[in-house]
Design a protein around this motif. Structure first.
Motif, PDB file in Angstrom:
ATOM      1  N   ILE A   1      35.696  55.693  21.735  1.00 23.85           N
ATOM      2  CA  ILE A   1      36.746  55.177  22.606  1.00 23.85           C
ATOM      3  C   ILE A   1      36.685  53.654  22.611  1.00 23.85           C
ATOM      4  CG2 ILE A   1      36.808  57.199  24.105  1.00 23.85           C
ATOM      5  CD1 ILE A   1      35.159  55.541  26.137  1.00 23.85           C
ATOM      6  N   LYS A   2      37.822  53.037  22.888  1.00 20.29           N
ATOM      7  CA  LYS A   2      37.885  51.581  22.988  1.00 20.29           C
ATOM      8  C   LYS A   2      38.248  51.220  24.417  1.00 20.29           C
ATOM      9  CE  LYS A   2      39.242  50.818  18.221  1.00 20.29           C
ATOM     10  NZ  LYS A   2      40.242  50.283  17.315  1.00 20.29           N
ATOM     11  N   ARG A   3      37.502  50.275  24.972  1.00 22.42           N
ATOM     12  CA  ARG A   3      37.742  49.822  26.348  1.00 22.42           C
ATOM     13  C   ARG A   3      37.588  48.306  26.416  1.00 22.42           C
ATOM     14  NH1 ARG A   3      34.730  54.268  30.049  1.00 22.42           N
ATOM     15  NH2 ARG A   3      36.300  55.852  29.743  1.00 22.42           N
ATOM     16  N   TRP A   4      38.332  47.720  27.331  1.00 19.61           N
ATOM     17  CA  TRP A   4      38.179  46.295  27.599  1.00 19.61           C
ATOM     18  C   TRP A   4      37.067  46.130  28.625  1.00 19.61           C
ATOM     19  CZ3 TRP A   4      40.366  42.572  24.815  1.00 19.61           C
ATOM     20  CH2 TRP A   4      41.476  42.894  24.048  1.00 19.61           C
ATOM     21  N   GLU A   5      36.111  45.252  28.312  1.00 20.83           N
ATOM     22  CA  GLU A   5      35.014  44.983  29.231  1.00 20.83           C
ATOM     23  C   GLU A   5      34.830  43.482  29.359  1.00 20.83           C
ATOM     24  OE1 GLU A   5      31.438  46.987  28.161  1.00 20.83           O
ATOM     25  OE2 GLU A   5      32.302  48.977  28.403  1.00 20.83           O
ATOM     26  N   LYS A   6      34.351  43.059  30.528  1.00 21.31           N
ATOM     27  CA  LYS A   6      34.079  41.648  30.751  1.00 21.31           C
ATOM     28  C   LYS A   6      32.656  41.331  30.318  1.00 21.31           C
ATOM     29  CE  LYS A   6      37.250  40.519  34.457  1.00 21.31           C
ATOM     30  NZ  LYS A   6      37.381  39.964  35.813  1.00 21.31           N
ATOM     31  N   THR A   7      32.493  40.199  29.645  1.00 17.94           N
ATOM     32  CA  THR A   7      31.164  39.747  29.260  1.00 17.94           C
ATOM     33  C   THR A   7      30.562  38.986  30.438  1.00 17.94           C
ATOM     34  OG1 THR A   7      32.003  37.668  28.366  1.00 17.94           O
ATOM     35  CG2 THR A   7      31.846  39.538  26.841  1.00 17.94           C
TER      36      THR A   7
ATOM     37  N   GLY B   1      30.061  35.936  30.638  1.00 17.83           N
ATOM     38  CA  GLY B   1      30.824  34.704  30.810  1.00 17.83           C
ATOM     39  C   GLY B   1      32.204  34.934  31.404  1.00 17.83           C
ATOM     40  N   GLY B   2      32.572  36.190  31.695  1.00 15.88           N
ATOM     41  CA  GLY B   2      33.858  36.501  32.289  1.00 15.88           C
ATOM     42  C   GLY B   2      34.964  36.739  31.279  1.00 15.88           C
ATOM     43  N   GLU B   3      34.643  36.667  29.990  1.00 18.74           N
ATOM     44  CA  GLU B   3      35.642  36.878  28.935  1.00 18.74           C
ATOM     45  C   GLU B   3      35.830  38.379  28.702  1.00 18.74           C
ATOM     46  OE1 GLU B   3      36.140  35.862  24.181  1.00 18.74           O
ATOM     47  OE2 GLU B   3      34.398  35.160  25.264  1.00 18.74           O
ATOM     48  N   LYS B   4      37.067  38.796  28.510  1.00 14.08           N
ATOM     49  CA  LYS B   4      37.341  40.200  28.220  1.00 14.08           C
ATOM     50  C   LYS B   4      37.270  40.428  26.715  1.00 14.08           C
ATOM     51  CE  LYS B   4      40.170  41.823  32.018  1.00 14.08           C
ATOM     52  NZ  LYS B   4      41.435  42.464  32.377  1.00 14.08           N
ATOM     53  N   VAL B   5      36.539  41.468  26.310  1.00 14.89           N
ATOM     54  CA  VAL B   5      36.430  41.823  24.897  1.00 14.89           C
ATOM     55  C   VAL B   5      36.667  43.317  24.744  1.00 14.89           C
ATOM     56  CG1 VAL B   5      34.867  39.946  24.245  1.00 14.89           C
ATOM     57  CG2 VAL B   5      33.919  42.084  25.070  1.00 14.89           C
ATOM     58  N   LEU B   6      37.200  43.714  23.608  1.00 19.00           N
ATOM     59  CA  LEU B   6      37.427  45.118  23.311  1.00 19.00           C
ATOM     60  C   LEU B   6      36.157  45.690  22.703  1.00 19.00           C
ATOM     61  CD1 LEU B   6      39.593  47.336  23.360  1.00 19.00           C
ATOM     62  CD2 LEU B   6      40.188  46.676  21.042  1.00 19.00           C
ATOM     63  N   VAL B   7      35.608  46.725  23.351  1.00 20.92           N
ATOM     64  CA  VAL B   7      34.352  47.318  22.917  1.00 20.92           C
ATOM     65  C   VAL B   7      34.608  48.759  22.515  1.00 20.92           C
ATOM     66  CG1 VAL B   7      32.005  47.920  23.648  1.00 20.92           C
ATOM     67  CG2 VAL B   7      33.075  45.843  24.507  1.00 20.92           C
ATOM     68  N   GLU B   8      34.037  49.166  21.385  1.00 27.25           N
ATOM     69  CA  GLU B   8      34.141  50.560  20.949  1.00 27.25           C
ATOM     70  C   GLU B   8      32.820  51.244  21.255  1.00 27.25           C
ATOM     71  OE1 GLU B   8      35.005  53.119  16.917  1.00 27.25           O
ATOM     72  OE2 GLU B   8      35.821  51.109  17.086  1.00 27.25           O
ATOM     73  N   LYS B   9      32.917  52.384  21.963  1.00 23.13           N
ATOM     74  CA  LYS B   9      31.715  53.111  22.368  1.00 23.13           C
ATOM     75  C   LYS B   9      31.830  54.574  21.975  1.00 23.13           C
ATOM     76  CE  LYS B   9      30.532  50.567  26.536  1.00 23.13           C
ATOM     77  NZ  LYS B   9      30.262  50.696  27.969  1.00 23.13           N
ATOM     78  N   PRO B  10      30.683  55.216  21.720  1.00 24.30           N
ATOM     79  CA  PRO B  10      30.729  56.665  21.504  1.00 24.30           C
ATOM     80  C   PRO B  10      30.851  57.376  22.844  1.00 24.30           C
ATOM     81  CG  PRO B  10      28.483  55.876  21.298  1.00 24.30           C
ATOM     82  CD  PRO B  10      29.360  54.664  21.510  1.00 24.30           C
ATOM     83  N   LEU B  11      31.560  58.487  22.846  1.00 28.20           N
ATOM     84  CA  LEU B  11      31.712  59.309  24.039  1.00 28.20           C
ATOM     85  C   LEU B  11      31.285  60.713  23.668  1.00 28.20           C
ATOM     86  CD1 LEU B  11      32.754  59.431  26.979  1.00 28.20           C
ATOM     87  CD2 LEU B  11      34.944  60.135  26.041  1.00 28.20           C
ATOM     88  N   ARG B  12      30.304  61.228  24.374  1.00 29.72           N
ATOM     89  CA  ARG B  12      29.786  62.560  24.063  1.00 29.72           C
ATOM     90  C   ARG B  12      30.887  63.596  24.239  1.00 29.72           C
ATOM     91  NH1 ARG B  12      27.371  66.987  26.238  1.00 29.72           N
ATOM     92  NH2 ARG B  12      27.685  66.333  28.383  1.00 29.72           N
ATOM     93  N   THR B  13      31.031  64.456  23.266  1.00 33.27           N
ATOM     94  CA  THR B  13      32.026  65.523  23.309  1.00 33.27           C
ATOM     95  C   THR B  13      31.308  66.821  23.632  1.00 33.27           C
ATOM     96  OG1 THR B  13      33.289  64.372  21.606  1.00 33.27           O
ATOM     97  CG2 THR B  13      33.838  66.665  21.988  1.00 33.27           C
TER      98      THR B  13
END
Length: 144
Positions: free
Chosen positions: A49-55, A57-69
Motif C-alpha cells: 500500500i502507498k500512504r502519505w506520511e510526515k517525516t 522535519g514535517g515534510e510529507k512523503v509517499l511511503v510504500e509499505k507491505p500489508l499482511r493479507t
C-alpha cells in the motif's frame, strides 16, 4: 514527422473514471479476491500500500509499505476447505446464517475465487457490498 501510422488509429475523448460508490466497491472486492489467489500461490505474499506520511522535519512523503493479507479460507473439522468473503472486517452472509462457501479440496479454491469474481462483476453481490458503511467523514470539518 510522418503521420501515416497514426492515421490508421481512431481517436476518441478519454472516458471519465467511474465515481459510482458501488462500482468502486466492486473493483475493491475483485482486487481483494485476486489477493487471495496470490496468497494461495505464495503464502508469504503481502499486498503493498502507498500512504502519505510526515517525516520528522514535517515534510510529507509517499511511503510504500507491505500489508499482511489474511487468508479467507480454512479447513473445517471434516478436512474440507471453506471460504468466507469479507467486506472490510465483516463477513458476507450469502444466505441467512451462512457466511462460508464449501470449497472441497484446496486445489478447487482458485476456481471458487474466479466464480466469485464473475459474480461481483455481474452485480450478484451488490446488495452485500452496499450494506457496508459509506465513506468516512473528513476529520476537522463540521457538518452543516
Amino acid at each position: 514527422m510522418s503521420t501515416s501510422i497514426l492515421k490508421s488509429l481512431t481517436f476518441v475523448p478519454q472516458p471519465k473514471p467511474s465515481t459510482d460508490p458501488l462500482m468502486i466497491k466492486r473493483e475493491r472486492m475483485i482486487a481483494r479476491l485476486e489477493d487471495q489467489k496470490k496468497l494461495l500461490a505464495d503464502p508469504t505474499y503481502q499486498r503493498r500500500i502507498k500512504r502519505w506520511e510526515k517525516t520528522e522535519g514535517g515534510e510529507k512523503v509517499l511511503v510504500e509499505k507491505p500489508l499482511r493479507t489474511s487468508k479467507w479460507w480454512q479447513q473445517d473439522q471434516s478436512g474440507v476447505y471453506v471460504m468466507t468473503v469479507k467486506v472490510g472486517s465483516k463477513r458476507i452472509e450469502f444466505e441467512k446464517g451462512k457466511a462460508a462457501i464449501v470449497v472441497g479440496p484446496l486445489e478447487k479454491l482458485p476456481t471458487v475465487i474466479d466464480t466469485l469474481i464473475k459474480a461481483v462483476r455481474t452485480g450478484e453481490l451488490d446488495s452485500q457490498l452496499s450494506e457496508g458503511k459509506g465513506p468516512r467523514p473528513v476529520s476537522g470539518r463540521k457538518a452543516a
